[in-house]
Design a protein around this motif. Structure first.
Motif, short mmCIF file in Angstrom:
data_model
loop_
_atom_site.label_atom_id
_atom_site.label_comp_id
_atom_site.label_asym_id
_atom_site.label_seq_id
_atom_site.Cartn_x
_atom_site.Cartn_y
_atom_site.Cartn_z
N SER A 35 0.81 -1.22 0.00
CA SER A 35 0.00 0.00 0.00
C SER A 35 0.84 1.27 0.00
O SER A 35 0.34 2.36 -0.28
CB SER A 35 -0.95 0.00 1.21
OG SER A 35 -0.21 0.06 2.42
N ARG A 36 2.13 1.12 0.29
CA ARG A 36 3.01 2.28 0.26
C ARG A 36 3.30 2.74 -1.17
O ARG A 36 3.79 3.84 -1.39
CB ARG A 36 4.33 1.96 0.96
CG ARG A 36 4.18 1.73 2.46
CD ARG A 36 5.51 1.34 3.08
NE ARG A 36 5.39 1.07 4.51
CZ ARG A 36 6.38 0.63 5.28
NH1 ARG A 36 7.59 0.42 4.74
NH2 ARG A 36 6.19 0.42 6.57
N ASN A 37 3.03 1.86 -2.12
CA ASN A 37 3.24 2.19 -3.53
C ASN A 37 1.94 2.78 -4.10
O ASN A 37 0.95 2.07 -4.23
CB ASN A 37 3.64 0.93 -4.31
CG ASN A 37 4.04 1.24 -5.74
OD1 ASN A 37 3.65 2.26 -6.30
ND2 ASN A 37 4.80 0.34 -6.35
N PRO A 38 1.90 4.06 -4.45
CA PRO A 38 0.67 4.68 -4.94
C PRO A 38 0.19 4.11 -6.28
O PRO A 38 -0.96 4.34 -6.66
CB PRO A 38 1.05 6.16 -5.06
CG PRO A 38 2.54 6.15 -5.25
CD PRO A 38 3.03 5.00 -4.41
N GLN A 39 1.07 3.38 -6.97
CA GLN A 39 0.68 2.80 -8.25
C GLN A 39 -0.09 1.49 -8.08
O GLN A 39 -0.61 0.95 -9.05
CB GLN A 39 1.92 2.54 -9.11
CG GLN A 39 2.69 3.80 -9.49
CD GLN A 39 3.95 3.47 -10.25
OE1 GLN A 39 4.76 2.64 -9.84
NE2 GLN A 39 4.14 4.13 -11.39
N VAL A 40 -0.13 0.98 -6.86
CA VAL A 40 -0.71 -0.33 -6.62
C VAL A 40 -2.03 -0.23 -5.85
O VAL A 40 -2.12 0.45 -4.83
CB VAL A 40 0.26 -1.22 -5.82
CG1 VAL A 40 -0.41 -2.55 -5.44
CG2 VAL A 40 1.52 -1.48 -6.63
N LYS A 41 -3.04 -0.92 -6.37
CA LYS A 41 -4.30 -1.09 -5.65
C LYS A 41 -4.46 -2.59 -5.39
O LYS A 41 -4.44 -3.40 -6.31
CB LYS A 41 -5.48 -0.59 -6.48
CG LYS A 41 -6.82 -0.84 -5.79
CD LYS A 41 -7.99 -0.48 -6.70
CE LYS A 41 -9.32 -0.85 -6.04
NZ LYS A 41 -10.47 -0.60 -6.94
N ILE A 42 -4.60 -2.96 -4.14
CA ILE A 42 -4.69 -4.37 -3.77
C ILE A 42 -6.15 -4.85 -3.87
O ILE A 42 -7.03 -4.32 -3.19
CB ILE A 42 -4.17 -4.60 -2.34
CG1 ILE A 42 -2.75 -4.07 -2.20
CG2 ILE A 42 -4.24 -6.08 -1.97
CD1 ILE A 42 -2.26 -4.01 -0.78
N ASN A 43 -6.38 -5.84 -4.71
CA ASN A 43 -7.71 -6.44 -4.80
C ASN A 43 -7.87 -7.54 -3.76
O ASN A 43 -8.90 -7.65 -3.11
CB ASN A 43 -7.95 -7.01 -6.21
CG ASN A 43 -7.88 -5.93 -7.27
OD1 ASN A 43 -8.42 -4.84 -7.10
ND2 ASN A 43 -7.19 -6.22 -8.36
N SER A 44 -6.83 -8.36 -3.61
CA SER A 44 -6.86 -9.42 -2.59
C SER A 44 -5.44 -9.91 -2.32
O SER A 44 -4.57 -9.84 -3.18
CB SER A 44 -7.73 -10.60 -3.04
OG SER A 44 -7.16 -11.26 -4.16
N ALA A 45 -5.26 -10.41 -1.10
CA ALA A 45 -3.99 -11.03 -0.71
C ALA A 45 -4.36 -12.21 0.19
O ALA A 45 -5.06 -12.04 1.18
CB ALA A 45 -3.10 -10.05 0.03
N THR A 46 -3.90 -13.39 -0.19
CA THR A 46 -4.29 -14.59 0.55
C THR A 46 -3.10 -15.51 0.74
O THR A 46 -2.14 -15.49 -0.04
CB THR A 46 -5.39 -15.38 -0.20
OG1 THR A 46 -4.91 -15.73 -1.50
CG2 THR A 46 -6.66 -14.56 -0.32
N VAL A 47 -3.17 -16.34 1.78
CA VAL A 47 -2.19 -17.40 1.97
C VAL A 47 -2.68 -18.60 1.17
O VAL A 47 -3.69 -19.22 1.52
CB VAL A 47 -2.03 -17.76 3.46
CG1 VAL A 47 -1.12 -18.97 3.61
CG2 VAL A 47 -1.47 -16.58 4.24
#
Length: 280
Positions: A35-47
């Motif tokens: 999230s520190r990267n303004p170019q990135v939007k996280i849709n999902s992060a999973t194990v």
């Protein structure tokens, strides 16, 4: 892995040890870093998986699946990729090295094989009923592949009742762009029943940096006698199959060539298949 994915890799963003408690802490950590990267939007992060590390106590390997939108300039792309974090009771790190061997522990980690890994369309040589099944990820212009793969192909062809070889393409286009065209030629050749053309791709004399597709096809025709048009190597089924190969490599965390799995296990030595060669 493309340069774009490399820049987003957890290996790049998680450069130091931090405290961790459980899976939720791992995901929170990844999201916080990205999230520190303004170019990135996280849709999902999973194990995706939690795997033990052979011979190393107190640590587990977490395979993290990420679905993001990456914006560069006016272009936004949706990207899904996997990477590994190493987690102990209280720590997270992206790099773990075995002190005794000096080996990067990443090379020891293997996610579960996809259920369709032994897809008949990927069977290059050998019998599907053979007791030993080999999975190869390769690039015909990779120098290491050119030294290794011809010997492997010869061994399987001469021992078809003992081994079956399932071939997956992993062209390293950033290093040798010409391989992107050669793997398409190999796909058409395999469908035409001309597997000998695949063998020849590992011996063909061609500048790996050529990007002109028509020029590459002309060289292939001159060197092998197998002539194809750009239209023939850009059929939808080829795009689909090569796309599946990329996804499979990604899921198995294969980033280099040659990578071989023997009877379901990654073979770091690349030598285990030799045990199955019939002695004369």
């Amino acid at each position: 892995m493309s340069s774009m994915l490399k820049s987003l890799s957890i290996m790049m963003i998680a450069s130091s040890l931090v405290f961790a408690g459980g899976e939720s802490d791992v995901i929170d950590y990844v999201k916080k870093k990205l999230s520190r990267n303004p170019q990135v939007k996280i849709n999902s992060a999973t194990v995706e998986e939690k795997l033990p590390i052979p011979g190393i106590k107190g640590w587990s390997a977490y395979v993290i699946g990420l679905d993001i939108n990456l914006t560069r300039g006016k272009e936004t792309r949706r990207i899904h990729f996997e990477d590994i974090l190493f987690v102990s009771k209280n720590l997270i790190t992206s790099e773990l090295v075995d002190r005794k061997t000096g080996r990067d522990v990443r090379s020891m980690i293997q996610p579960k094989l996809p259920k369709d890994i032994y897809d008949p369309s990927h069977l290059l040589y050998g019998s599907p009923d053979a007791p030993h099944k080999l999975i190869l990820f390769s690039d015909p212009l990779c120098p290491f592949c050119r030294m290794y793969v011809p010997e492997l192909l010869k061994a399987v062809k001469e021992n078809p009742e003992r081994m079956a070889l399932y071939y997956y393409h992993l062209p390293l286009q950033a290093i040798h762009p010409a391989s992107a065209t050669l793997v398409r030629v190999m796909e058409v050749a395999q469908k035409d029943g001309k597997n000998e053309i695949i063998d020849k791709m590992y011996r063909i004399d061609i500048d790996p940096h050529i990007e002109d597709e028509e020029k590459i096809l002309e060289i292939v025709a001159e060197k092998t006698g197998y002539r194809l048009s750009p239209k023939q190597i850009h059929q939808p089924w080829i795009d689909k199959k090569l796309g599946k190969d990329r996804i499979t490599a990604r899921k198995l965390l294969v980033t280099g060539t040659p990578t071989i799995f023997v009877d379901g296990k990654k073979d770091i030595t690349r030598e285990k298949y030799k045990k199955f060669i019939e002695k004369k």
